[in-house]
Scaffold this active site. Structure first.
Site, PDB file in Angstrom:
ATOM      1  NE  ARG A 211      -2.642  -1.085   4.162  1.00 48.98           N
ATOM      2  CZ  ARG A 211      -3.735  -2.341   3.984  1.00 48.98           C
ATOM      3  NH1 ARG A 211      -4.026  -3.351   3.568  1.00 48.98           N
ATOM      4  NH2 ARG A 211      -2.956  -3.159   5.149  1.00 48.98           N
ATOM      5  CB  SER A 250     -18.845  -8.569  -3.920  1.00 51.61           C
ATOM      6  OG  SER A 250     -17.652  -9.266  -3.172  1.00 51.61           O
ATOM      7  CB  CYS A 339      -3.108 -13.428  -1.280  1.00 53.35           C
ATOM      8  SG  CYS A 339      -4.979 -14.110  -1.571  1.00 53.35           S
TER       9      CYS A 339
HETATM   10  N1  SAH Z   1      -7.237  -4.688  -1.483  1.00 56.44           N
HETATM   11  C1  SAH Z   1      -7.608  -5.213   0.216  1.00 56.44           C
HETATM   12  C2  SAH Z   1      -7.689  -6.563   0.409  1.00 56.44           C
HETATM   13  C3  SAH Z   1      -8.711  -7.409  -0.863  1.00 56.44           C
HETATM   14  S1  SAH Z   1      -9.086  -8.465  -0.333  1.00 56.44           S
HETATM   15  C4  SAH Z   1      -6.769  -4.508   1.397  1.00 56.44           C
HETATM   16  O1  SAH Z   1      -5.588  -4.032   0.755  1.00 56.44           O
HETATM   17  O2  SAH Z   1      -7.705  -4.243   2.487  1.00 56.44           O
HETATM   18  C5  SAH Z   1     -10.545  -9.535  -1.089  1.00 56.44           C
HETATM   19  C6  SAH Z   1     -11.958  -8.583  -1.406  1.00 56.44           C
HETATM   20  O3  SAH Z   1     -12.440  -8.972  -2.362  1.00 56.44           O
HETATM   21  C7  SAH Z   1     -12.425  -9.038  -0.237  1.00 56.44           C
HETATM   22  O4  SAH Z   1     -13.352  -7.284  -0.037  1.00 56.44           O
HETATM   23  C8  SAH Z   1     -14.074  -9.800  -1.106  1.00 56.44           C
HETATM   24  O5  SAH Z   1     -15.614  -8.990  -0.339  1.00 56.44           O
HETATM   25  C9  SAH Z   1     -13.847  -9.080  -2.375  1.00 56.44           C
HETATM   26  N2  SAH Z   1     -14.649  -9.636  -3.100  1.00 56.44           N
HETATM   27  C10 SAH Z   1     -13.850 -11.469  -3.208  1.00 56.44           C
HETATM   28  N3  SAH Z   1     -14.804 -11.566  -4.170  1.00 56.44           N
HETATM   29  C11 SAH Z   1     -15.362 -10.624  -4.981  1.00 56.44           C
HETATM   30  C12 SAH Z   1     -16.025 -10.814  -5.952  1.00 56.44           C
HETATM   31  N4  SAH Z   1     -16.061 -11.201  -7.204  1.00 56.44           N
HETATM   32  N5  SAH Z   1     -16.136  -9.138  -7.062  1.00 56.44           N
HETATM   33  C13 SAH Z   1     -15.652  -7.796  -6.151  1.00 56.44           C
HETATM   34  N6  SAH Z   1     -15.346  -8.514  -4.499  1.00 56.44           N
HETATM   35  C14 SAH Z   1     -14.811  -9.512  -4.212  1.00 56.44           C
END
Ligand code: SAH
Length: 396
Positions: A211, A250, A339
């Site tokens: 980040r 989502s 991940c």
């Molecule tokens: N980048 C974030 C962490 C992401 S974790 C950070 O730094 O804090 C992955 C995220 O993807 C979760 O919040 C989950 O709600 C979302 N997610 C999972 N499948 C998804 C989809 N098909 N479309 C949109 N969001 C999704």
């Protein structure tokens, strides 16, 4: 003493100090170890190899606590492991600007199955294996003593526990009820974290350094942040001078927290747009409407927790990367992550290369990213390196 005897020739990975003993390597279990109880691991020739925690129903039948016969598994050994984990974090993460970090990263800290994250004055623990579960009360008491903190919350509500024959469990273990959400600091920015209901223990701590990289590269760019969760990358992008950020996730709860997080850092919602949608759908919609960005972040959830799901996951990664590459203006940056334990860094790079080829763009790797230093990787446990990222510069 309970013991596990290995089949002939199956001691090799243990001699290389890999901490997992798979059920297929086990010739015989002597005694009747309860879940999580300590067993002595011996080679077929009867030689001592390790002390391990037994997981009677798991495919990973035991996980090593120590490789030295004299290091029997006692509270003193666990204390030494915790002390060393805490000392490493003190050396690595200066507390002045960051109050949320991982204190214990399981196998890589010599404590298989135990995760401990700190959010201000609150410790959040996860016991992922029978061994960590067995020693939970001792570990919690030691953590309180060694950190001087009083409040410990458990988030062992993770489905991997089922593989160990354990129920999911969550709740306050010690101390005062935890305020929800808690406001923490990371690299001087403010974030609200819901330790009770948020993902993992509340925040994706493993992305802290990445980040920060986004912040350093953000000036003057318009961002699309996909899988935004509570807007971590969005806040850093704006802090680094991004012109605007569209954040997609989502989860309505995650986005609600995301909005609060931007406000907590003094950003107005004029610079930020939030979309509660499936990213696969969003990317196609943006393409169809001819939208473009100067930077795109793709940080999806684990598509492949294990190698068995790698093929299906590969299609998912290729799809989103292909679509994202097409949304970038000349000179644009793609920050793309995986991940998934089941996808190696090599394979991930190949998938992204395939996506660039099919997208018909020129892309070069300008940086490789990984999990932060408070998520160390023991050299004898390469599985600990689960987060991989690429920064690509993209041209038509
Ligand atoms: N980048 C974030 C962490 C992401 S974790 C950070 O730094 O804090 C992955 C995220 O993807 C979760 O919040 C989950 O709600 C979302 N997610 C999972 N499948 C998804 C989809 N098909 N479309 C949109 N969001 C999704």
């Amino acid at each position: 003493m309970h013991a596990i005897l290995l089949k002939p020739g199956r001691e090799k990975s243990l001699l290389n100090k890999h901490p997992w003993i798979f059920s297929g390597a086990v010739a015989q279990v002597r005694g009747d170890p309860a879940p999580g109880e300590t067993v002595e691991v011996r080679s077929a020739a009867g030689n001592f190899l390790a002390w391990a925690a037994c997981s009677p129903v798991s495919n990973i039948r035991a996980r090593v606590w120590s490789w030295r016969r004299e290091d029997e598994v006692t509270p003193a050994l666990l204390r030494a492991r915790l002390e060393s984990a805490l000392a490493l974090r003190r050396a690595l993460v200066p507390p002045a600007e960051t109050s949320a970090l991982r204190l214990v990263h399981a196998e890589s800290d010599g404590l298989p199955g135990l995760v401990v994250d700190r959010y201000n004055e609150v410790l959040v623990i996860q016991c992922l294996t029978a061994g960590a579960d067995y020693w939970r009360d001792t570990l919690v008491s030691l953590l309180i003593e060694l950190t001087g903190l009083e409040t410990v919350y458990e988030r062992s509500d993770v489905d991997v526990r089922r593989l160990e024959g354990l129920e999911e469990r969550a709740g306050l273990l010690r101390g005062k009820p935890v305020q929800s959400p808690l406001r923490v600091q990371e690299n001087g920015l403010n974030f609200y974290v819901d330790t009770a209901a948020g993902h993992k223990t509340g925040f994706y701590l493993d992305q802290r350094r990445n980040r920060q990289r986004v912040r350093e590269l953000a000036a003057g760019r318009s961002f699309l942040n996909c899988f935004a969760y509570s807007g971590g990358f969005s806040a850093y992008a704006l802090a680094g001078g991004a012109t605007d950020v569209l954040s997609v996730d989502s989860s309505a709860d995650a986005l609600a927290l995301g909005k609060r997080n931007l406000e907590a850092n003094g950003f107005s919602n004029a610079e930020a747009t939030w979309l509660e949608e499936d990213v696969f759908h969003t990317l196609r919609g943006l393409r169809d409407r001819g939208r473009s960005f100067d930077a795109v972040i793709l940080d999806p959830p684990k598509f492949a927790p294990t190698a068995a799901q790698a093929e299906r996951a590969a299609r998912g990664y290729k799809d989103i990367n292909l679509l994202a590459l097409k949304l970038l203006r000349p000179g644009g940056l793609l920050f793309t992550f995986s991940c998934s334990g089941g996808i190696s860094a090599d394979l991930f790079q190949k998938i992204v290369a395939g996506a660039a080829l099919d997208a018909g763009v020129n892309a070069r790797i300008v940086e490789r990213l990984e999990q932060g230093a408070d998520h160390p990787v023991a050299l004898n446990f390469p599985e600990g390196a689960y987060l991989k990222g690429l920064v690509l510069e993209v041209n038509p």
